[in-house]
Structure formats: structure tokens, C-alpha cells
Scaffold this active site. Structure first.
Site, PDB file in Angstrom:
ATOM      1  N   TYR A   1       0.929  -1.279  -0.058  1.00  0.00           N
ATOM      2  CA  TYR A   1      -0.090   0.264   0.088  1.00  0.00           C
ATOM      3  C   TYR A   1       0.960   1.101   0.007  1.00  0.00           C
ATOM      4  O   TYR A   1       0.467   2.447  -0.052  1.00  0.00           O
ATOM      5  CB  TYR A   1      -0.914  -0.047   1.254  1.00  0.00           C
ATOM      6  CG  TYR A   1      -1.909  -1.127   1.356  1.00  0.00           C
ATOM      7  CD1 TYR A   1      -2.052  -1.956   0.232  1.00  0.00           C
ATOM      8  CD2 TYR A   1      -2.856  -1.299   2.509  1.00  0.00           C
ATOM      9  CE1 TYR A   1      -3.006  -3.019   0.545  1.00  0.00           C
ATOM     10  CE2 TYR A   1      -3.477  -2.367   2.709  1.00  0.00           C
ATOM     11  CZ  TYR A   1      -3.523  -3.291   1.574  1.00  0.00           C
ATOM     12  OH  TYR A   1      -4.529  -4.245   1.885  1.00  0.00           O
ATOM     13  N   HIS A  59       0.709 -11.548   2.353  1.00  0.00           N
ATOM     14  CA  HIS A  59      -0.116 -10.729   1.483  1.00  0.00           C
ATOM     15  C   HIS A  59      -1.226 -11.426   0.598  1.00  0.00           C
ATOM     16  O   HIS A  59      -2.424 -11.672   0.482  1.00  0.00           O
ATOM     17  CB  HIS A  59       0.499  -9.447   0.913  1.00  0.00           C
ATOM     18  CG  HIS A  59      -0.645  -8.527   0.637  1.00  0.00           C
ATOM     19  ND1 HIS A  59      -0.465  -7.275   0.497  1.00  0.00           N
ATOM     20  CD2 HIS A  59      -2.148  -8.432   0.341  1.00  0.00           C
ATOM     21  CE1 HIS A  59      -1.506  -6.452  -0.026  1.00  0.00           C
ATOM     22  NE2 HIS A  59      -2.518  -7.063   0.045  1.00  0.00           N
TER      23      HIS A  59
HETATM   24  N1  LIG Z   1      -5.446  -8.532   1.621  1.00  0.00           N
HETATM   25  C1  LIG Z   1      -5.937  -7.979   0.312  1.00  0.00           C
HETATM   26  O1  LIG Z   1      -5.635  -8.519  -0.655  1.00  0.00           O
HETATM   27  C2  LIG Z   1      -6.762  -6.931   0.337  1.00  0.00           C
HETATM   28  C3  LIG Z   1      -7.358  -6.418  -0.906  1.00  0.00           C
HETATM   29  C4  LIG Z   1      -8.314  -5.433  -0.727  1.00  0.00           C
HETATM   30  C5  LIG Z   1      -8.435  -4.628   0.276  1.00  0.00           C
HETATM   31  N2  LIG Z   1      -7.801  -4.990   1.477  1.00  0.00           N
HETATM   32  C6  LIG Z   1      -8.000  -4.016   2.890  1.00  0.00           C
HETATM   33  O2  LIG Z   1      -9.700  -4.072   3.239  1.00  0.00           O
HETATM   34  C7  LIG Z   1      -9.679  -2.669   3.188  1.00  0.00           C
HETATM   35  C8  LIG Z   1     -11.150  -2.410   2.721  1.00  0.00           C
HETATM   36  O3  LIG Z   1     -11.436  -2.745   1.293  1.00  0.00           O
HETATM   37  P1  LIG Z   1     -11.574  -1.650   0.363  1.00  0.00           P
HETATM   38  O4  LIG Z   1     -11.295  -0.273   0.379  1.00  0.00           O
HETATM   39  O5  LIG Z   1     -11.246  -2.241  -1.030  1.00  0.00           O
HETATM   40  O6  LIG Z   1     -13.507  -1.851   0.492  1.00  0.00           O
HETATM   41  P2  LIG Z   1     -14.661  -1.297   1.185  1.00  0.00           P
HETATM   42  O7  LIG Z   1     -14.235  -1.240   2.818  1.00  0.00           O
HETATM   43  O8  LIG Z   1     -15.829  -2.440   1.171  1.00  0.00           O
HETATM   44  O9  LIG Z   1     -15.291  -0.038   0.544  1.00  0.00           O
HETATM   45  C9  LIG Z   1     -14.699   0.885   0.550  1.00  0.00           C
HETATM   46  C10 LIG Z   1     -15.269   2.032  -0.094  1.00  0.00           C
HETATM   47  O10 LIG Z   1     -16.589   2.345   0.156  1.00  0.00           O
HETATM   48  C11 LIG Z   1     -16.844   3.620   0.654  1.00  0.00           C
HETATM   49  N3  LIG Z   1     -17.533   3.622   2.109  1.00  0.00           N
HETATM   50  C12 LIG Z   1     -17.015   3.189   3.224  1.00  0.00           C
HETATM   51  N4  LIG Z   1     -17.856   3.066   4.158  1.00  0.00           N
HETATM   52  C13 LIG Z   1     -19.457   3.294   3.477  1.00  0.00           C
HETATM   53  C14 LIG Z   1     -20.527   3.649   3.895  1.00  0.00           C
HETATM   54  N5  LIG Z   1     -21.010   3.424   4.983  1.00  0.00           N
HETATM   55  N6  LIG Z   1     -21.500   4.104   2.761  1.00  0.00           N
HETATM   56  C15 LIG Z   1     -21.128   4.072   1.626  1.00  0.00           C
HETATM   57  N7  LIG Z   1     -19.850   4.137   1.134  1.00  0.00           N
HETATM   58  C16 LIG Z   1     -18.783   3.633   1.975  1.00  0.00           C
HETATM   59  C17 LIG Z   1     -15.356   4.185   0.835  1.00  0.00           C
HETATM   60  O11 LIG Z   1     -15.502   5.620   0.505  1.00  0.00           O
HETATM   61  P3  LIG Z   1     -14.741   6.935   1.181  1.00  0.00           P
HETATM   62  O12 LIG Z   1     -13.567   6.612   1.770  1.00  0.00           O
HETATM   63  O13 LIG Z   1     -14.998   7.859   0.415  1.00  0.00           O
HETATM   64  O14 LIG Z   1     -15.984   7.143   2.178  1.00  0.00           O
HETATM   65  C18 LIG Z   1     -14.664   3.228  -0.099  1.00  0.00           C
HETATM   66  O15 LIG Z   1     -14.837   3.860  -1.475  1.00  0.00           O
HETATM   67  C19 LIG Z   1      -8.605  -2.199   2.413  1.00  0.00           C
HETATM   68  O16 LIG Z   1      -8.255  -0.862   2.639  1.00  0.00           O
HETATM   69  C20 LIG Z   1      -7.467  -2.796   2.763  1.00  0.00           C
HETATM   70  O17 LIG Z   1      -7.053  -2.560   4.118  1.00  0.00           O
HETATM   71  C21 LIG Z   1      -7.019  -6.019   1.508  1.00  0.00           C
END
Ligand SMILES: NC(=O)c1ccc[n+]([C@@H]2O[C@H](COP(=O)([O-])OP(=O)(O)OC[C@H]3O[C@@H](n4cnc5c(N)ncnc54)[C@H](OP(=O)(O)O)[C@@H]3O)[C@@H](O)[C@H]2O)c1
Length: 282
Positions: free
Chosen positions: A50, A112
């Protein structure tokens, strides 16, 4: 407001909901993480890939100091990239992550992705076991591992990961991996727990439950995660969303609501081509 905690198979505690930090960087990362900690999040999810370990560590360190909070109150998690899967590289990588974050011992380090085509994840896992032995890392786990990858590292090392962080949202429910984790005593963490850009906020099972409980669709999905036994790590740079996303411990979904949300699952429900058997991420 802080989340309750869950106990891992190594005896350590971890918050029942965390804060995702991808793709936050620089000032935006500092502001979002500070606001998340102010809101009550106590688990931060980062990764070498990241490119924000320094920002995550700095924001956490600044916040602890400014608020007079003990370091032990925070769980800071990061992930080993595919290019560091050789045994010695994995050890060096973990030490570098610790230095970059500047918070002392890393609380949680995950591999990862397994990168099974490169096929060095067993060496990487032995590296994490050694990092834990040296007290560089408190808790060790993996991410995106299938049952086969889990079996291979456990057979090879005799050490079971505490956590497997996998893609998990209403369109991709991971029933099989959750069963494997339950059998092995591994905690399921959910990445993209809301479903990111394809979040099913308007799907009837989610919208109806939100109306019935007087909460937002985001709260319904995160409550569904918690009731399934998962630790979700939602990301939001928006303080209001950070607050509602954490506020999922004062209502309960019915069995019928849980089943209806799980019923949104699709075999092709992954957000991108992230099949751990073929996805290579270095
Ligand atoms: N291990 C892996 O391979 C892997 C892969 C992908 C992700 N991850 C981890 O998982 C975390 C979360 O995943 P993600 O960011 O892909 O997806 P997520 O948490 O499902 O969705 C994040 C998105 O949703 C929006 N959001 C958040 N809360 C909301 C709500 N209550 N209502 C409407 N929209 C909302 C955010 O926008 P705003 O920020 O504009 O509010 C952002 O665009 C990542 O940050 C990372 O740490 C790990």
C-alpha cells in the site's frame, strides 16, 4: 465507542472490526487515520504494497502521544509482499516494516497473497514464524490463502496462522473458507467487506434490513459480517461513514435477514480477478 475484541488462536486479542487504509497516502492517510482513531477504531490494516506503512505508523504514533493512550491499546497490522517470499527476504522485510512504522513490535503480520505460481509461500511462512520467535511480530497470519495453501504451511511448519484475510462481502460469501477456518481455529478477516464500488446497498435484503433496524445499508452489511464471525476492515476517508461503520454492536439481524443477505452470493462475485490460485501480486 470502541469495538469488542475477539481472541485469536495464539491467545491475543484483536478488535472485532478494523480500519482499512488502502489506498490512503500522505496527508489524506494521516487525517483519515487520526479521525478513525478518534472515532474509536483500534485495528489498522496496512501492507508493504500500500506504500503507506510510514504514514500509518506516524498517524498512530502521533495519536497515541496526543491522547496519552498506551501503545498496547492499538493493533497495527501489515502484510508481506510477494517479492519478499524467500525465507531471508521475509525476515528482512518484517524488520523493515517494523522500522518504517516506528511503533516498536508489529502487532500482526500477514502474508499478503500466496502467489502459488512462484510457490515460495512456505518459505515466507517459516520467515514469519522466525519473526515471531524474535519478537519482531506478535501475531502471524496470512491473506488470500485457500484451504490447500493453509494445509501446506501448517504441514510444513507445524504452526497454524491466527488469521486469514480474504475477499468477503455479500456477493462473495466464502462459505467454504469460513468452514475451513472454523475447523482450524483461524479467524476470518474480510477485505472489501462492504463490496467496495459494487457494494449492494440497494439490494432488497440489505435495504429492507436497514429500514427495519433504522440503520444505514453499510451498517447492515458490517453487522452481517460480525454476526457471521468475521472481522471486517472497512475503509472510509469520510468521518461520518467511519462512525456509522463502527457502530454495529447495538442491533442484531434476524436469522432470516442474515440468510437473505448471504443469498446475494454469486460464484462470479469476486470484485476483480483475485482468484488466489492464479493471482500473482509481487
Ligand atoms: N488482503 C488483501 O488482498 C486486500 C485487498 C483489498 C483490500 N484490503 C483491505 O481491505 C480494506 C477495505 O477494502 P476496500 O477499501 O477495498 O473496500 P470497502 O471497505 O468495502 O469499501 C471502501 C469504499 O466504500 C466507501 N464507503 C465506506 N463506508 C461507506 C458507507 N458506510 N457508505 C457508503 N460508502 C462507504 C469508501 O468511500 P470513502 O472512503 O470515500 O468514504 C470506499 O470507496 C482496504 O482498505 C485494505 O486495508 C485487503
Amino acid at each position: 465507542m470502541t469495538a469488542p475484541t475477539r481472541t485469536l488462536n495464539d491467545g491475543q486479542e484483536i478488535p472485532a472490526i478494523g480500519f482499512g487504509t488502502y489506498p490512503l497516502k500522505e496527508d489524506e492517510a494521516h487525517a483519515a487515520i487520526t479521525s478513525a482513531l478518534d472515532t474509536g477504531y483500534r485495528l489498522l490494516d496496512s501492507a508493504v504494497n500500500y506504500g503507506n506503512e510510514a504514514e500509518v505508523g506516524k498517524a498512530a504514533g502521533d495519536w497515541l502521544k496526543a491522547n496519552g493512550v498506551d501503545r498496547s491499546e492499538l493493533t497495527v497490522q501489515t502484510k508481506l509482499p510477494g517479492r519478499h517470499h524467500d525465507y531471508e527476504s521475509a525476515i528482512a522485510s518484517g524488520m523493515e516494516s517494523m522500522d518504517r512504522m516506528g511503533l516498536g513490535r508489529i502487532d500482526v503480520l500477514l502474508i499478503h497473497w500466496p502467489n502459488p505460481i512462484t510457490d515460495k509461500y512456505r518459505d515466507a511462512w517459516r520467515g514469519l514464524v522466525e519473526l515471531q520467535r524474535r519478537d519482531v511480530v506478535r501475531t502471524i497470519g496470512v491473506s488470500n490463502f485457500t484451504d490447500e495453501h493453509l494445509a501446506n504451511i501448517v504441514d510444513d511448519s507445524g504452526v497454524t496462522p491466527a488469521i486469514n484475510q480474504v475477499e468477503l462481502h455479500p456477493y462473495f460469501v466464502q462459505e467454504r473458507m469460513r468452514a475451513v477456518h472454523a475447523e482450524r481455529g483461524i479467524l476470518t478477516q474480510s477485505w472489501s467487506p462492504l463490496g467496495k464500488r459494487q457494494a449492494p446497498f440497494d439490494e432488497p435484503p440489505v435495504a429492507d434490513a436497514a429500514a427495519a433496524h433504522g440503520v444505514t445499508p453499510g451498517q447492515v452489511i458490517l453487522r452481517w459480517q460480525v454476526q457471521l464471525g468475521n472481522v471486517p476492515v472497512p475503509k472510509s476517508a469520510t468521518p461520518e461513514r467511519q462512525a456509522t461503520n463502527l457502530d454495529v454492536f447495538s442491533f442484531e439481524l434476524t436469522d432470516a435477514e442474515m440468510a437473505a443477505i448471504s443469498g446475494l452470493h454469486r460464484e462470479d462475485g469476486r470484485l476483480f480477478d483475485g482468484d488466489p490460485n492464479t493471482h500473482e501480486e509481487m
